[in-house]
Scaffold this motif. Structure first.
Motif, PDB file in Angstrom:
ATOM      1  N   THR A  31       0.855  -1.187   0.000  1.00 48.66           N
ATOM      2  CA  THR A  31       0.000   0.000   0.000  1.00 48.66           C
ATOM      3  C   THR A  31       0.897   1.246   0.000  1.00 48.66           C
ATOM      4  O   THR A  31       1.950   1.270   0.663  1.00 48.66           O
ATOM      5  CB  THR A  31      -0.905   0.017   1.261  1.00 48.66           C
ATOM      6  N   TYR A  32       0.411   2.292  -0.698  1.00 54.25           N
ATOM      7  CA  TYR A  32       1.095   3.591  -0.698  1.00 54.25           C
ATOM      8  C   TYR A  32       0.508   4.457   0.413  1.00 54.25           C
ATOM      9  O   TYR A  32      -0.722   4.464   0.633  1.00 54.25           O
ATOM     10  CB  TYR A  32       0.945   4.303  -2.039  1.00 54.25           C
ATOM     11  N   VAL A  36      -1.531   9.531   8.799  1.00 52.15           N
ATOM     12  CA  VAL A  36      -0.987   8.691   7.730  1.00 52.15           C
ATOM     13  C   VAL A  36      -2.162   8.051   7.025  1.00 52.15           C
ATOM     14  O   VAL A  36      -2.919   7.273   7.623  1.00 52.15           O
ATOM     15  CB  VAL A  36      -0.027   7.630   8.286  1.00 52.15           C
ATOM     16  N   LEU A  37      -2.324   8.333   5.711  1.00 55.34           N
ATOM     17  CA  LEU A  37      -3.493   7.882   4.959  1.00 55.34           C
ATOM     18  C   LEU A  37      -3.039   7.162   3.684  1.00 55.34           C
ATOM     19  O   LEU A  37      -1.917   7.388   3.183  1.00 55.34           O
ATOM     20  CB  LEU A  37      -4.359   9.086   4.581  1.00 55.34           C
ATOM     21  N   PRO A  38      -3.907   6.301   3.146  1.00 60.30           N
ATOM     22  CA  PRO A  38      -3.582   5.660   1.855  1.00 60.30           C
ATOM     23  C   PRO A  38      -3.458   6.730   0.746  1.00 60.30           C
ATOM     24  O   PRO A  38      -4.172   7.734   0.757  1.00 60.30           O
ATOM     25  CB  PRO A  38      -4.780   4.734   1.608  1.00 60.30           C
ATOM     26  N   ALA A  39      -2.554   6.504  -0.174  1.00 57.49           N
ATOM     27  CA  ALA A  39      -2.287   7.511  -1.225  1.00 57.49           C
ATOM     28  C   ALA A  39      -2.371   6.878  -2.601  1.00 57.49           C
ATOM     29  O   ALA A  39      -2.172   5.671  -2.770  1.00 57.49           O
ATOM     30  CB  ALA A  39      -0.900   8.117  -1.031  1.00 57.49           C
ATOM     31  N   GLU A  40      -2.686   7.722  -3.569  1.00 60.35           N
ATOM     32  CA  GLU A  40      -2.642   7.290  -4.944  1.00 60.35           C
ATOM     33  C   GLU A  40      -1.206   7.328  -5.429  1.00 60.35           C
ATOM     34  O   GLU A  40      -0.315   7.907  -4.793  1.00 60.35           O
ATOM     35  CB  GLU A  40      -3.521   8.194  -5.799  1.00 60.35           C
ATOM     36  N   ILE A  41      -1.004   6.710  -6.573  1.00 59.96           N
ATOM     37  CA  ILE A  41       0.359   6.586  -7.042  1.00 59.96           C
ATOM     38  C   ILE A  41       0.984   7.955  -7.368  1.00 59.96           C
ATOM     39  O   ILE A  41       2.199   8.142  -7.293  1.00 59.96           O
ATOM     40  CB  ILE A  41       0.417   5.646  -8.274  1.00 59.96           C
ATOM     41  N   GLU A  42       0.150   8.972  -7.726  1.00 64.45           N
ATOM     42  CA  GLU A  42       0.685  10.292  -8.063  1.00 64.45           C
ATOM     43  C   GLU A  42       1.192  11.032  -6.830  1.00 64.45           C
ATOM     44  O   GLU A  42       2.103  11.861  -6.941  1.00 64.45           O
ATOM     45  CB  GLU A  42      -0.381  11.140  -8.749  1.00 64.45           C
ATOM     46  N   ASN A  43       0.573  10.794  -5.660  1.00 64.44           N
ATOM     47  CA  ASN A  43       0.921  11.543  -4.445  1.00 64.44           C
ATOM     48  C   ASN A  43       1.631  10.682  -3.389  1.00 64.44           C
ATOM     49  O   ASN A  43       1.679  11.057  -2.215  1.00 64.44           O
ATOM     50  CB  ASN A  43      -0.337  12.150  -3.825  1.00 64.44           C
ATOM     51  N   THR A 100       4.297   8.806  -1.023  1.00 63.17           N
ATOM     52  CA  THR A 100       5.585   9.092  -0.396  1.00 63.17           C
ATOM     53  C   THR A 100       6.282   7.799   0.004  1.00 63.17           C
ATOM     54  O   THR A 100       7.484   7.644  -0.186  1.00 63.17           O
ATOM     55  CB  THR A 100       5.399   9.977   0.864  1.00 63.17           C
ATOM     56  N   VAL A 101       5.508   6.910   0.587  1.00 66.73           N
ATOM     57  CA  VAL A 101       6.051   5.639   1.099  1.00 66.73           C
ATOM     58  C   VAL A 101       5.263   4.491   0.500  1.00 66.73           C
ATOM     59  O   VAL A 101       4.036   4.564   0.342  1.00 66.73           O
ATOM     60  CB  VAL A 101       5.979   5.592   2.645  1.00 66.73           C
ATOM     61  N   ASN A 102       5.964   3.426   0.194  1.00 69.76           N
ATOM     62  CA  ASN A 102       5.334   2.156  -0.185  1.00 69.76           C
ATOM     63  C   ASN A 102       5.580   1.156   0.944  1.00 69.76           C
ATOM     64  O   ASN A 102       6.736   0.845   1.256  1.00 69.76           O
ATOM     65  CB  ASN A 102       5.926   1.649  -1.504  1.00 69.76           C
ATOM     66  N   ALA A 103       4.493   0.670   1.547  1.00 70.45           N
ATOM     67  CA  ALA A 103       4.607  -0.250   2.688  1.00 70.45           C
ATOM     68  C   ALA A 103       4.284  -1.660   2.229  1.00 70.45           C
ATOM     69  O   ALA A 103       3.170  -1.934   1.736  1.00 70.45           O
ATOM     70  CB  ALA A 103       3.659   0.164   3.806  1.00 70.45           C
ATOM     71  N   SER A 138       9.053   1.952   3.039  1.00 70.30           N
ATOM     72  CA  SER A 138      10.255   2.432   2.357  1.00 70.30           C
ATOM     73  C   SER A 138       9.833   3.544   1.393  1.00 70.30           C
ATOM     74  O   SER A 138       8.656   3.642   1.021  1.00 70.30           O
ATOM     75  CB  SER A 138      10.963   1.297   1.594  1.00 70.30           C
ATOM     76  N   LEU A 139      10.775   4.390   1.000  1.00 63.69           N
ATOM     77  CA  LEU A 139      10.437   5.436   0.039  1.00 63.69           C
ATOM     78  C   LEU A 139      10.007   4.802  -1.276  1.00 63.69           C
ATOM     79  O   LEU A 139      10.600   3.828  -1.751  1.00 63.69           O
ATOM     80  CB  LEU A 139      11.630   6.353  -0.192  1.00 63.69           C
TER      81      LEU A 139
END
Length: 369
Positions: A229-230, A238-245, A247-250, A285-286
């Motif tokens: 999840t991004y 800390v919220l789920p993000a779309e691929i454009e925004n 910061t971190v990939n967990a 991780s970033l």
């Protein structure tokens, strides 16, 4: 002197007269008795010629009226008329009591005595024993007490039937083991979609696990579900993000430990209800294409990464409550397959942030073999 002689003579004459009177009275009494007895005899025999009135005067005790007998009376008639009933003796109360007591005593003497069984004397006569024999008996007694103590402990700590069915079976461990595999598209809940975060993204996890034991009503089915999840930081959350925004990939792994209750229907398919505890392990991780020096909510992307890494593990945000149901149809004796539904409720996030961010709902397919 003459007077004295006269007195003596008078006294002597008085004594003689008294003596004569006494003798005469005795003779009269004896004569009357003889007359009375002779008269009674004549009356009894019936030969007297003395009138009844004279007899009544002579013998007042007998009051019998005589009648002239015209014919002589026979001896048998006299005997019959004179046979009177014998006099009934008068018995006193004391005599009756004494007779009753004597009769009872006679009955008691003649009665056979009851046989009573004497109790057996079970006492063991004292015997002198050696010290070795006493030690052996003491050791035997201690062993008996120990055996009873062990029995009591077994009775107190006796396991329930379901526990023995699961853990004390004679069937080997691997013969009671089923492996499970599944694919579950999952909605990752976001309660703040109006921010720059993603509106409840969908992830596609794969999972595997095992079910043990496979032949009981209650079993355990630990599993590992993998997905990624991004995330981004917005308003200190800390919220789920779309691929454009992003910061971190967990890289995430849901380690779920449910208890399963199996219901078998006509030996054709099984319906299983499960509930347990899940631990969401996330390794951030970033994201690809993001540099540590890129701008972020707290300054740089590296600063946001440090915040996200700490936020994911603080306040028990990794703790989940899991639940679900699946229906597996028997394809072969060793292979089953069917649909399943699962839900994961974020306990840590609910109690720390008062939100359901991170709740997951999934529907997929499950295979057991």
């Amino acid at each position: 002197m003459t007077v004295l002689k006269f007195r003596k003579l008078f006294f002597l004459t008085f004594l003689i007269s008294l003596f004569s009177v006494n003798v005469f009275s005795q003779e009269v009494e004896s004569g009357s008795v003889e007359v009375e007895s002779s008269v009674e005899n004549e009356i009894i025999s019936g030969e007297t010629s003395v009138p009844a009135e004279a007899v009544n005067e002579i013998v007042p005790e007998v009051s019998v009226e005589f009648e002239e007998i015209s014919e002589p009376v026979s001896e048998s008639q006299i005997t019959a008329e004179t046979d009177l009933p014998e006099e009934v003796p008068v018995v006193s109360e004391q005599t009756v009591v004494e007779n009753t007591v004597e009769e009872l005593s006679v009955i008691e003497e003649t009665k056979e005595p009851e046989k009573t069984e004497e109790p057996e004397d079970k006492r063991i006569p004292m015997q002198m024993k050696s010290i070795s024999e006493l030690n052996e008996e003491s050791a035997a007694d201690e062993q008996v007490l120990q055996d009873f103590s062990d029995l009591d402990k077994e009775e107190v700590h006796k396991n329930p039937a379901w526990y023995d069915e699961i853990f004390n079976s004679d069937i080997p461990f691997f013969n009671r083991l089923d492996f499970v595999f599944g694919f579950e598209p999952t909605i990752y809940m976001n309660a703040h979609p109006k921010t720059t975060s993603a509106p409840s993204p969908i992830v596609y996890p794969l999972y595997f696990g095992f079910n043990w034991p496979n032949d009981t009503f209650i079993s355990f089915e630990p599993s590992f579900k993998f997905f990624s999840t991004y995330y981004l930081v917005n308003n200190d959350m800390v919220l789920p993000a779309e691929i454009e925004n992003r910061t971190v990939n967990a890289y995430s792994c849901m380690f779920n430990i449910p208890v399963v209750f199996k219901f078998n229907f006509w030996n054709k398919f099984d319906v299983k209800l499960n509930s347990g505890i899940g631990f969401l392990i996330r390794i951030p991780s970033l994201a690809e294409g993001v540099s540590p020096d890129d701008s972020g909510y707290y300054g740089t992307a590296q600063d946001d990464y440090e915040y996200i890494k700490n936020w994911l593990v603080l306040s028990w945000r990794f703790l989940y409550l899991s639940g679900g149901v699946d229906c597996l149809f028997k394809i072969t004796d060793t292979l089953s397959m069917g649909p399943e539904f699962s839900m994961y409720l974020p306990l840590g996030t609910i109690f720390s942030d008062w939100t359901v961010d991170g709740m997951m709902v999934s529907v997929g397919v499950k295979i057991a073999f």
